[in-house]
Write a protein that holds these residues in place. Structure first.
Motif, PDB file in Angstrom:
ATOM      1  N   GLN A 149       0.144   9.331 -40.388  1.00 17.45           N
ATOM      2  CA  GLN A 149       1.551   8.938 -41.018  1.00 17.45           C
ATOM      3  C   GLN A 149       2.510  10.262 -40.660  1.00 17.45           C
ATOM      4  OE1 GLN A 149       2.014   6.306 -42.642  1.00 17.45           O
ATOM      5  NE2 GLN A 149      -0.508   5.609 -42.928  1.00 17.45           N
ATOM      6  N   GLN A 150       2.260  11.033 -39.818  1.00 16.82           N
ATOM      7  CA  GLN A 150       3.273  11.741 -39.306  1.00 16.82           C
ATOM      8  C   GLN A 150       4.094  11.424 -38.025  1.00 16.82           C
ATOM      9  OE1 GLN A 150       4.152  14.713 -41.180  1.00 16.82           O
ATOM     10  NE2 GLN A 150       2.181  15.876 -41.610  1.00 16.82           N
ATOM     11  N   VAL A 151       3.531  11.001 -37.207  1.00 11.03           N
ATOM     12  CA  VAL A 151       4.193  10.716 -35.714  1.00 11.03           C
ATOM     13  C   VAL A 151       4.681   9.306 -35.821  1.00 11.03           C
ATOM     14  CG1 VAL A 151       3.670  10.982 -33.362  1.00 11.03           C
ATOM     15  CG2 VAL A 151       3.074  12.543 -34.851  1.00 11.03           C
ATOM     16  N   ALA A 152       5.692   9.038 -35.136  1.00 14.97           N
ATOM     17  CA  ALA A 152       6.352   7.640 -35.197  1.00 14.97           C
ATOM     18  C   ALA A 152       6.374   7.224 -33.586  1.00 14.97           C
ATOM     19  CB  ALA A 152       7.632   7.497 -35.744  1.00 14.97           C
ATOM     20  N   TYR A 153       6.402   6.087 -33.301  1.00 16.05           N
ATOM     21  CA  TYR A 153       6.644   5.197 -32.103  1.00 16.05           C
ATOM     22  C   TYR A 153       7.359   4.093 -32.071  1.00 16.05           C
ATOM     23  CZ  TYR A 153       2.477   8.229 -30.950  1.00 16.05           C
ATOM     24  OH  TYR A 153       1.601   9.354 -30.822  1.00 16.05           O
ATOM     25  N   CYS A 154       8.161   3.793 -30.970  1.00 16.30           N
ATOM     26  CA  CYS A 154       8.781   2.690 -30.762  1.00 16.30           C
ATOM     27  C   CYS A 154       8.187   1.357 -30.190  1.00 16.30           C
ATOM     28  CB  CYS A 154      10.097   2.854 -29.977  1.00 16.30           C
ATOM     29  SG  CYS A 154       9.750   3.119 -28.179  1.00 16.30           S
ATOM     30  N   SER A 155       6.835   1.670 -29.637  1.00 13.97           N
ATOM     31  CA  SER A 155       5.851   0.582 -28.988  1.00 13.97           C
ATOM     32  C   SER A 155       4.620   0.845 -28.850  1.00 13.97           C
ATOM     33  CB  SER A 155       6.953   0.115 -27.675  1.00 13.97           C
ATOM     34  OG  SER A 155       6.362   1.254 -26.729  1.00 13.97           O
ATOM     35  N   GLU A 156       3.785  -0.018 -28.751  1.00 14.42           N
ATOM     36  CA  GLU A 156       2.537   0.422 -28.793  1.00 14.42           C
ATOM     37  C   GLU A 156       2.287   1.006 -27.120  1.00 14.42           C
ATOM     38  OE1 GLU A 156       0.256  -3.058 -29.047  1.00 14.42           O
ATOM     39  OE2 GLU A 156       0.660  -3.403 -31.317  1.00 14.42           O
ATOM     40  N   GLU A 157       3.078   0.700 -26.102  1.00 15.49           N
ATOM     41  CA  GLU A 157       2.912   1.230 -24.880  1.00 15.49           C
ATOM     42  C   GLU A 157       3.011   2.688 -25.164  1.00 15.49           C
ATOM     43  OE1 GLU A 157       5.067   1.198 -20.425  1.00 15.49           O
ATOM     44  OE2 GLU A 157       5.861   0.073 -22.116  1.00 15.49           O
ATOM     45  N   HIS A 158       3.931   3.147 -25.897  1.00 19.48           N
ATOM     46  CA  HIS A 158       4.194   4.825 -25.944  1.00 19.48           C
ATOM     47  C   HIS A 158       3.228   5.219 -26.742  1.00 19.48           C
ATOM     48  CE1 HIS A 158       9.008   4.823 -24.974  1.00 19.48           C
ATOM     49  NE2 HIS A 158       8.040   4.443 -23.842  1.00 19.48           N
ATOM     50  N   GLN A 159       2.818   4.533 -27.737  1.00 23.34           N
ATOM     51  CA  GLN A 159       1.649   5.153 -28.663  1.00 23.34           C
ATOM     52  C   GLN A 159       0.353   5.337 -27.874  1.00 23.34           C
ATOM     53  OE1 GLN A 159       0.084   2.770 -31.951  1.00 23.34           O
ATOM     54  NE2 GLN A 159      -0.504   4.774 -32.901  1.00 23.34           N
ATOM     55  N   GLN A 160       0.139   4.612 -26.852  1.00 27.16           N
ATOM     56  CA  GLN A 160      -1.007   4.538 -25.893  1.00 27.16           C
ATOM     57  C   GLN A 160      -0.639   5.845 -24.990  1.00 27.16           C
ATOM     58  OE1 GLN A 160      -3.942   2.883 -26.186  1.00 27.16           O
ATOM     59  NE2 GLN A 160      -4.672   4.108 -24.800  1.00 27.16           N
ATOM     60  N   SER A 161       0.432   5.695 -24.554  1.00 28.83           N
ATOM     61  CA  SER A 161       0.706   6.762 -23.365  1.00 28.83           C
ATOM     62  C   SER A 161       0.617   8.270 -24.261  1.00 28.83           C
ATOM     63  CB  SER A 161       1.958   6.734 -22.845  1.00 28.83           C
ATOM     64  OG  SER A 161       2.975   6.982 -23.658  1.00 28.83           O
ATOM     65  N   ASP A 162       0.758   8.264 -25.568  1.00 28.34           N
ATOM     66  CA  ASP A 162       0.899   9.489 -26.129  1.00 28.34           C
ATOM     67  C   ASP A 162      -0.783   9.963 -26.850  1.00 28.34           C
ATOM     68  OD1 ASP A 162       2.315  11.931 -27.023  1.00 28.34           O
ATOM     69  OD2 ASP A 162       2.262  11.129 -29.101  1.00 28.34           O
ATOM     70  N   ARG A 163      -1.557   8.846 -26.777  1.00 33.14           N
ATOM     71  CA  ARG A 163      -2.645   9.048 -27.411  1.00 33.14           C
ATOM     72  C   ARG A 163      -3.595  10.534 -27.073  1.00 33.14           C
ATOM     73  NH1 ARG A 163      -4.862   5.402 -30.579  1.00 33.14           N
ATOM     74  NH2 ARG A 163      -3.545   3.750 -29.573  1.00 33.14           N
ATOM     75  N   GLU A 164      -3.923  10.866 -25.843  1.00 29.19           N
ATOM     76  CA  GLU A 164      -4.636  11.925 -25.619  1.00 29.19           C
ATOM     77  C   GLU A 164      -3.773  13.232 -26.193  1.00 29.19           C
ATOM     78  OE1 GLU A 164      -6.468  14.341 -21.678  1.00 29.19           O
ATOM     79  OE2 GLU A 164      -5.324  12.299 -21.497  1.00 29.19           O
ATOM     80  N   LYS A 165      -2.551  13.341 -26.033  1.00 31.56           N
ATOM     81  CA  LYS A 165      -1.821  14.541 -26.603  1.00 31.56           C
ATOM     82  C   LYS A 165      -1.856  14.456 -27.912  1.00 31.56           C
ATOM     83  CE  LYS A 165       2.578  14.976 -26.077  1.00 31.56           C
ATOM     84  NZ  LYS A 165       3.823  14.910 -25.490  1.00 31.56           N
ATOM     85  N   HIS A 166      -1.771  13.246 -28.691  1.00 32.29           N
ATOM     86  CA  HIS A 166      -1.642  13.238 -30.298  1.00 32.29           C
ATOM     87  C   HIS A 166      -2.892  13.652 -30.833  1.00 32.29           C
ATOM     88  CE1 HIS A 166      -0.420  12.234 -34.188  1.00 32.29           C
ATOM     89  NE2 HIS A 166      -1.070  11.253 -34.033  1.00 32.29           N
ATOM     90  N   SER A 167      -4.087  13.073 -30.092  1.00 30.43           N
ATOM     91  CA  SER A 167      -5.518  13.277 -30.705  1.00 30.43           C
ATOM     92  C   SER A 167      -5.757  14.653 -31.116  1.00 30.43           C
ATOM     93  CB  SER A 167      -6.349  12.357 -29.830  1.00 30.43           C
ATOM     94  OG  SER A 167      -6.399  13.200 -28.648  1.00 30.43           O
ATOM     95  N   LYS A 168      -5.214  15.400 -30.442  1.00 33.00           N
ATOM     96  CA  LYS A 168      -5.512  16.869 -30.651  1.00 33.00           C
ATOM     97  C   LYS A 168      -5.056  17.377 -31.860  1.00 33.00           C
ATOM     98  CE  LYS A 168      -4.605  21.561 -29.043  1.00 33.00           C
ATOM     99  NZ  LYS A 168      -4.083  22.308 -27.721  1.00 33.00           N
ATOM    100  N   TRP A 169      -3.723  16.857 -32.336  1.00 28.20           N
ATOM    101  CA  TRP A 169      -3.435  17.275 -33.918  1.00 28.20           C
ATOM    102  C   TRP A 169      -3.658  16.421 -34.828  1.00 28.20           C
ATOM    103  CZ3 TRP A 169      -2.133  22.260 -33.396  1.00 28.20           C
ATOM    104  CH2 TRP A 169      -1.781  22.857 -32.135  1.00 28.20           C
ATOM    105  N   CYS A 170      -3.851  14.990 -34.441  1.00 23.51           N
ATOM    106  CA  CYS A 170      -3.866  13.883 -35.447  1.00 23.51           C
ATOM    107  C   CYS A 170      -4.456  14.259 -36.996  1.00 23.51           C
ATOM    108  CB  CYS A 170      -4.415  12.762 -34.962  1.00 23.51           C
ATOM    109  SG  CYS A 170      -4.204  11.097 -35.996  1.00 23.51           S
ATOM    110  N   GLU A 171      -5.863  14.581 -36.861  1.00 24.66           N
ATOM    111  CA  GLU A 171      -6.539  14.930 -38.153  1.00 24.66           C
ATOM    112  C   GLU A 171      -5.819  16.034 -38.823  1.00 24.66           C
ATOM    113  OE1 GLU A 171      -8.981  15.237 -41.344  1.00 24.66           O
ATOM    114  OE2 GLU A 171      -8.800  13.686 -39.787  1.00 24.66           O
ATOM    115  N   GLU A 172      -5.386  17.218 -38.220  1.00 24.11           N
ATOM    116  CA  GLU A 172      -4.844  18.118 -38.812  1.00 24.11           C
ATOM    117  C   GLU A 172      -3.498  18.007 -39.520  1.00 24.11           C
ATOM    118  OE1 GLU A 172      -6.476  21.832 -39.075  1.00 24.11           O
ATOM    119  OE2 GLU A 172      -7.598  19.985 -39.061  1.00 24.11           O
ATOM    120  N   LEU A 173      -2.744  16.970 -38.847  1.00 26.49           N
ATOM    121  CA  LEU A 173      -1.563  16.331 -39.363  1.00 26.49           C
ATOM    122  C   LEU A 173      -1.662  15.298 -40.332  1.00 26.49           C
ATOM    123  CD1 LEU A 173       0.387  15.462 -35.880  1.00 26.49           C
ATOM    124  CD2 LEU A 173       1.265  17.104 -37.693  1.00 26.49           C
ATOM    125  N   ARG A 174      -3.020  14.718 -40.361  1.00 28.00           N
ATOM    126  CA  ARG A 174      -3.405  14.006 -41.812  1.00 28.00           C
ATOM    127  C   ARG A 174      -3.211  14.879 -43.067  1.00 28.00           C
ATOM    128  NH1 ARG A 174      -7.970  12.137 -44.538  1.00 28.00           N
ATOM    129  NH2 ARG A 174      -9.109  13.503 -43.445  1.00 28.00           N
TER     130      ARG A 174
END
Length: 458
Positions: A149-174
Motif C-alpha cells: 500500500q506504499q508504492v503506486a503505478y499508472c499501469s500493470e505494465e509499469h508494475q510488472q517492470s518494477d516487480r523485481e526491484k520492488h519485491s526487495k522492499w515490499c514486505e518491509e514497506l508493508r
C-alpha cells in the motif's frame, strides 16, 4: 501547532489510523480515499475526517495553494521547474534531480509559512502520489501495490517492470505502513521478564544473533516475525517488532563488547559513555538492563553516563538486581568536550554514540562533534562505537572520524574493528528514508549500521 500524527502517511486516512491500525478500517481502503482537492497531497476517507484534520492541515494546504496559483502548475513539485530549468518528472531515474525539486519546493513553502516545515509536511512533499516508474502524478491514473500500500503505478505494465526491484522492499514497506510508534511502546501484557541470572560457574548461554533472540532470552518466550513464523497475525507481529526494538541499544553494546573481545574480560565493573545522548535513557529500563547480566555473569556494577547537550532532563537512577547487581544511569547535559571538570567521571571501558549524525551539520556552525570525537580518542585502547541510520551516512560518519584523527596530535594509530557494517542488533522497525536519491536504503533502521574504532598506542 505541532503535528499530532503518528507514523504519518499521505496516502491513507491518518485520522482513521489513530483509531485502528491493524483492522481493515477506511484508512486501508485506498480505492475509496479522496485527495484533498486543494493541495492534492493528502487523503481522507470522508469529509468528516477531513474537517477533523483541518486545524492541523489548513495552514500548509493554503501555502501549497498559493504556490500552485502563482506558478500556474497542477502539481506542487512543478513550481520548482522554473528555478531548476527542468520538469521534476522529466527523468524518472534521476532521483537526485527529483530531490532537488523537493528541496526547492520545501524552501518556497517554508518561506510562505515563515517557519520550518513540520515532519509530516515534509513527508507529503518527499512522498507524493507518483508512479514508481514514470512519475505520472494524475491521481485518477494511479493504483497501489496491494501488498504494501506504499508504492503506486499508472499501469500493470509499469508494475510488472518494477516487480523485481520492488519485491526487495515490499514486505518491509508493508510493516512500515501499518506500524504505529505509540501503539504498544514496547510493552506487552503477556510478557514477563526473567530475572534469574546464572553464576559465573554455571554460565553456558550462546550469544543471540539479533534483537529478537535477545528479547526471547529476556522474556523466556520466542519473539518471532513472519520470517521465522509464517502466518503470524499482523497485530502480534507489530507488537513483537516493538518488543524486539527495545533491545537494540543494549544488544548493540553487547555486540560491540563481543566484537572487540571484551565480553569474556568484563569483571565486576563496566563503565559506558553514551555520547550525544538525547532520549537514550528510554532504551535502558529494568527489562533491557537485566539482559546484560545474562551474558556478563561476573558483572556486578554497570554505570551508564548519558552525555549530550540535548539529553532528556530525567532524574539519575539506580536499579538493583539479585546478587548485589546494580545499574546506575547518570545524565550530563553538556557537550562531552565541555563537561565541567568538577564532574570526575571514571575511565570508560566503552564509548558509544547511537544514531550519531556526525554528518548532519558537518561544515556548519551547528556541527559540534569534532572536539568530542578528538577528546574521546585521546583515551587509548578504549573502543569507540557509533551507529548510523543508512549506509551512506555510516560512510560519511566514519570519514569524519578519520578526518578528525588527521587533525590530531596523535600518540597512536586509529584502527577500525568494524567500518559501516550492518548492525545485527539494529531496531527492526523499518522507517522510510526521506532521501529519495539514496537507492541503497529505501528504508532505514535505528542503529542500522555500526562502526567500531580504537586508538591503539604506538
Amino acid at each position: 501547532m505541532t503535528s499530532e500524527y503518528r507514523n504519518f502517511h499521505p496516502n491513507r486516512c491518518n485520522v482513521c489510523f489513530l483509531e485502528s491500525r491493524t483492522t481493515k478500517t477506511p484508512f486501508l481502503s485506498t480505492d475509496t480515499l479522496q485527495l484533498c482537492k486543494k493541495c492534492k497531497l493528502i487523503k481522507y476517507c470522508s469529509k468528516k475526517h477531513q474537517k477533523h484534520d483541518a486545524p492541523t492541515h489548513k495552514e500548509f494546504c493554503a501555502a501549497v495553494q498559493s504556490v500552485l496559483q502563482k506558478s500556474g502548475t497542477d502539481h506542487v513539485l512543478c513550481c520548482a521547474d522554473e528555478f531548476l530549468c527542468k520538469r521534476f518528472n522529466s527523468d524518472p531515474e534521476n532521483m537526485v534531480a527529483f530531490m532537488n525539486h523537493v528541496n526547492c519546493t520545501s524552501l518556497l513553502i517554508s518561506k510562505i509559512l515563515q517557519r520550518p516545515l513540520y515532519h509530516h509536511e515534509q513527508t507529503m512533499l518527499s512522498f507524493p502520489l507518483l508512479c514508481n516508474v514514470c512519475m505520472e502524478y494524475r491521481a485518477e491514473k494511479l493504483f497501489f501495490c496491494e501488498d504494501c500500500q506504499q508504492v503506486a503505478y499508472c499501469s500493470e505494465e509499469h508494475q510488472q517492470s518494477d516487480r523485481e526491484k520492488h519485491s526487495k522492499w515490499c514486505e518491509e514497506l508493508r510493516i512500515n505502513y501499518y506500524y504505529d510508534a505509540d501503539a504498544s511502546n514496547g510493552s506487552s501484557k503477556n510478557l514477563y521478564p526473567n530475572f534469574d541470572f546464572e553464576s559465573d560457574e554455571t554460565f553456558q548461554k550462546s550469544f543471540p544473533k539479533d534483537t529478537f533472540e535477545l528479547a526471547s532470552v529476556a522474556f523466556g518466550n520466542d519473539i518471532v516475525t513472519c520470517k521465522t513464523e509464517p502466518g503470524i497475525e499482523l497485530a502480534q507481529e507489530l507488537e513483537n517488532l516493538s518488543v524486539a526494538g527495545m533491545f537494540s541499544h543494549m544488544g548493540t553494546i553487547l555486540h560491540v563488547l563481543r566484537t572487540v573481545g571484551m565480553l569474556d574480560e568484563v569483571e565486576k565493573e563496566l563503565n559506558v559513555y553514551v555520547l550525544g545522548a538525547e532520549k537514550d535513557h528510554l532504551h535502558f529500563n529494568p527489562v533491557t538492563e537485566a539482559v546484560l547480566f545474562r551474558f556478563l555473569p561476573k558483572l556486578r556494577h554497570l554505570r551508564l553516563y548519558l552525555i549530550g547537550p540535548n539529553v532528556d532532563e530525567a532524574a539519575n537512577s539506580v536499579m538493583h538486581f539479585m546478587d548485589n547487581r546494580t545499574i546506575e544511569i547518570e545524565m550530563y547535559r553538556y557537550l562531552f568536550h565541555k563537561l565541567p571538570k568538577q564532574f570526575k567521571l571514571p575511565q570508560p571501558h566503552l564509548a558509544i554514540a547511537f544514531n550519531n549524525g556526525f554528518n548532519e551539520f558537518f561544515g556548519t556552525k551547528k556541527h559540534t562533534w569534532d572536539q568530542t570525537i578528538r577528546q574521546i580518542l585521546t583515551i587509548p585502547n578504549v573502543p569507540f562505537a557509533f551507529t548510523s541510520y543508512t549506509h551512506r551516512e555510516a560512510m560519511d560518519d566514519a570519514a569524519i572520524v578519520e578526518l578528525n584523527v588527521q587533525n590530531m596530535e596523535t600518540f597512536g594509530k586509529l584502527a577500525f574493528v568494524r567500518r559501516y557494517a550492518t548492525n545485527p542488533f539494529r531496531n527492526p522497525i523499518p522507517l522510510r528514508n526521506p532521501n529519495r536519491d539514496d537507492k541503497t536504503d529505501i528504508l532505514y533502521y535505528e542503529n542500522g549500521y555500526l562502526s567500531i574504532c580504537v586508538m591503539q598506542l604506538d
